[in-house]
Design an enzyme around this catalytic site. Structure first.
Site, PDB file in Angstrom:
ATOM      1  N   GLY A  42       0.834  -1.208   0.000  1.00  0.00           N
ATOM      2  CA  GLY A  42       0.000   0.000   0.000  1.00  0.00           C
ATOM      3  C   GLY A  42       0.858   1.242   0.000  1.00  0.00           C
ATOM      4  N   GLY A  44       0.484   5.864   0.374  1.00  0.00           N
ATOM      5  CA  GLY A  44      -0.350   7.043   0.580  1.00  0.00           C
ATOM      6  C   GLY A  44       0.494   8.288   0.471  1.00  0.00           C
ATOM      7  N   GLY A  45      -0.051   9.399   0.948  1.00  0.00           N
ATOM      8  CA  GLY A  45       0.636  10.660   0.813  1.00  0.00           C
ATOM      9  C   GLY A  45       1.854  10.797   1.704  1.00  0.00           C
ATOM     10  N   PHE A  46       1.979   9.918   2.714  1.00  0.00           N
ATOM     11  CA  PHE A  46       3.069  10.070   3.674  1.00  0.00           C
ATOM     12  C   PHE A  46       4.091   8.941   3.627  1.00  0.00           C
ATOM     13  CE2 PHE A  46      -0.509  12.477   5.296  1.00  0.00           C
ATOM     14  CZ  PHE A  46       0.081  13.697   5.592  1.00  0.00           C
ATOM     15  N   GLY A  47       3.879   7.975   2.745  1.00  0.00           N
ATOM     16  CA  GLY A  47       4.859   6.907   2.657  1.00  0.00           C
ATOM     17  C   GLY A  47       4.314   5.654   2.005  1.00  0.00           C
ATOM     18  N   VAL A  49       3.833   1.352   2.375  1.00  0.00           N
ATOM     19  CA  VAL A  49       3.702   0.271   3.357  1.00  0.00           C
ATOM     20  C   VAL A  49       4.167  -1.033   2.719  1.00  0.00           C
ATOM     21  CG1 VAL A  49       2.145  -0.954   4.909  1.00  0.00           C
ATOM     22  CG2 VAL A  49       1.740   1.459   4.403  1.00  0.00           C
ATOM     23  N   LYS A  62       5.655   0.702   7.572  1.00  0.00           N
ATOM     24  CA  LYS A  62       5.425   1.943   6.823  1.00  0.00           C
ATOM     25  C   LYS A  62       6.712   2.750   6.788  1.00  0.00           C
ATOM     26  CE  LYS A  62       2.374   5.986   6.651  1.00  0.00           C
ATOM     27  NZ  LYS A  62       1.244   6.662   7.304  1.00  0.00           N
ATOM     28  N   ASP A 171      -7.888  12.641   9.554  1.00  0.00           N
ATOM     29  CA  ASP A 171      -7.881  12.146   8.167  1.00  0.00           C
ATOM     30  C   ASP A 171      -8.706  10.869   8.063  1.00  0.00           C
ATOM     31  OD1 ASP A 171      -7.276  12.315   5.483  1.00  0.00           O
ATOM     32  OD2 ASP A 171      -5.322  11.337   5.657  1.00  0.00           O
TER      33      ASP A 171
END
Length: 298
Positions: A42, A44-47, A49, A62, A171
């Site tokens: 996976g 997302g905007g922050f890293g 996984v 993550k 969020d």
């Protein structure tokens, strides 16, 4: 704790003992269990996984993106503080963290120089059934009201735990709700969460973070953040679970529902109050939990 065998044994022990506290893990160890960060599950905007293999068990690792204008160690520490406090079956379990600095040879102005790169990673329990966003995309689930009702209840329980610990998630969205083997929801991704000190229930920010469509109107308008900010996002998630995302008009989404079903009707009423533009008219999670107990008795 630098020895990888020792770290592996410790991490396996944490997975067995639900009361164990998160531990510090080394970058080489996390690189090793993820196959040198090759098993992506996976992003997302922050890293990104990755799946970590412990032999008989799995974990999720993550690896945070270190982008100066979007990341700071202050945010990293804040996320860890929230994760340590958030212990509940409906919140993804936090197992450990890494704050290493790795030397890397890079080309700079035509010369090879040794650069020190910060590495910030978080380790969690592995949750096998993806996220709620993917579930909602599969329209074959539209008749599974019992499962969707279980999901709504679980998300509310998880959020209640956060607010009791004075944590605002900020969020809440389907992509940040993971589903375990029994389709039980677990709130994840605390990258922009805030821990409020006792007596503080409102702060203001100049930097708008979160996901449009789930951010409360007052946060967009003047940067105001309260516990009611999460309630707005919760309301959108409930609406999506009630409708399986099948609505085009935000004002008339409830017209597609089976209002003869008492549970559906009750959750629709709760969702409508959750997404009220005036935050003082939104219920607290405590009030929602009281309503949920009434719905369960139907």
């Amino acid at each position: 704790m630098t020895d990888q065998v020792t770290q592996l044994k410790a991490l396996k022990g944490i997975l067995i003992d639900a009361t164990a506290e998160p531990i510090m893990l080394s970058y080489p160890f996390l690189s090793s269990i993820t196959g040198n960060f090759s098993r992506e599950i996976g992003r997302g905007g922050f890293g990104i996984v990755y799946q970590g293999d412990l032999g008989t068990r799995k974990v999720a690792v993550k690896k945070l993106s270190i982008i100066p204008e979007r990341f700071s160690d202050t945010l990293f520490v804040e996320e860890i503080k929230c994760l340590i406090k958030a212990k509940h079956n409906n919140v993804v379990r936090f197992l450990g963290y890494c704050a290493d600095t790795q030397g890397e040879l890079i080309l700079f102005n035509g010369m090879h120089v040794l650069s020190e790169l910060p590495q910030r990673l978080l380790c969690f329990e592995y949750v096998p059934n993806g996220n709620l966003g993917k579930y909602l995309e599969d329209k074959s689930h539209k008749d599974e009201w019992k499962i969707r009702h279980q999901m709504i209840r679980g998300i509310c329980h998880g959020l209640n735990c956060l607010h009791e610990q004075r944590i605002t998630h900020l969020d809440l969205k389907p992509e940040n709700i993971l589903l375990d083997a029994c389709m039980e929801p677990k709130i994840a991704d605390f990258g922009i969460s805030r821990c409020f000190d006792e007596g503080i229930s409102r702060v203001y920010t100049k930097i708008l973070r979160g996901t449009m469509g789930y951010i409360a109107p007052e946060t967009i308008k003047n940067g105001e953040i309260t516990f009611k900010s999460d309630i707005y996002g919760l309301g959108i998630i409930i609406i999506k679970l009630l409708t399986m995302g099948n609505y085009s008009d935000f004002e008339s989404w409830h017209t597609s529902l089976d209002m003869d079903h008492p549970q559906v009707r009750s959750w629709a009423e709760i969702a409508q109050t959750c997404v009220h533009t005036a935050q003082h008219k939104r219920p607290t999670i405590c009030k929602i939990m009281q309503k949920m107990n009434e719905i369960d008795s139907m």
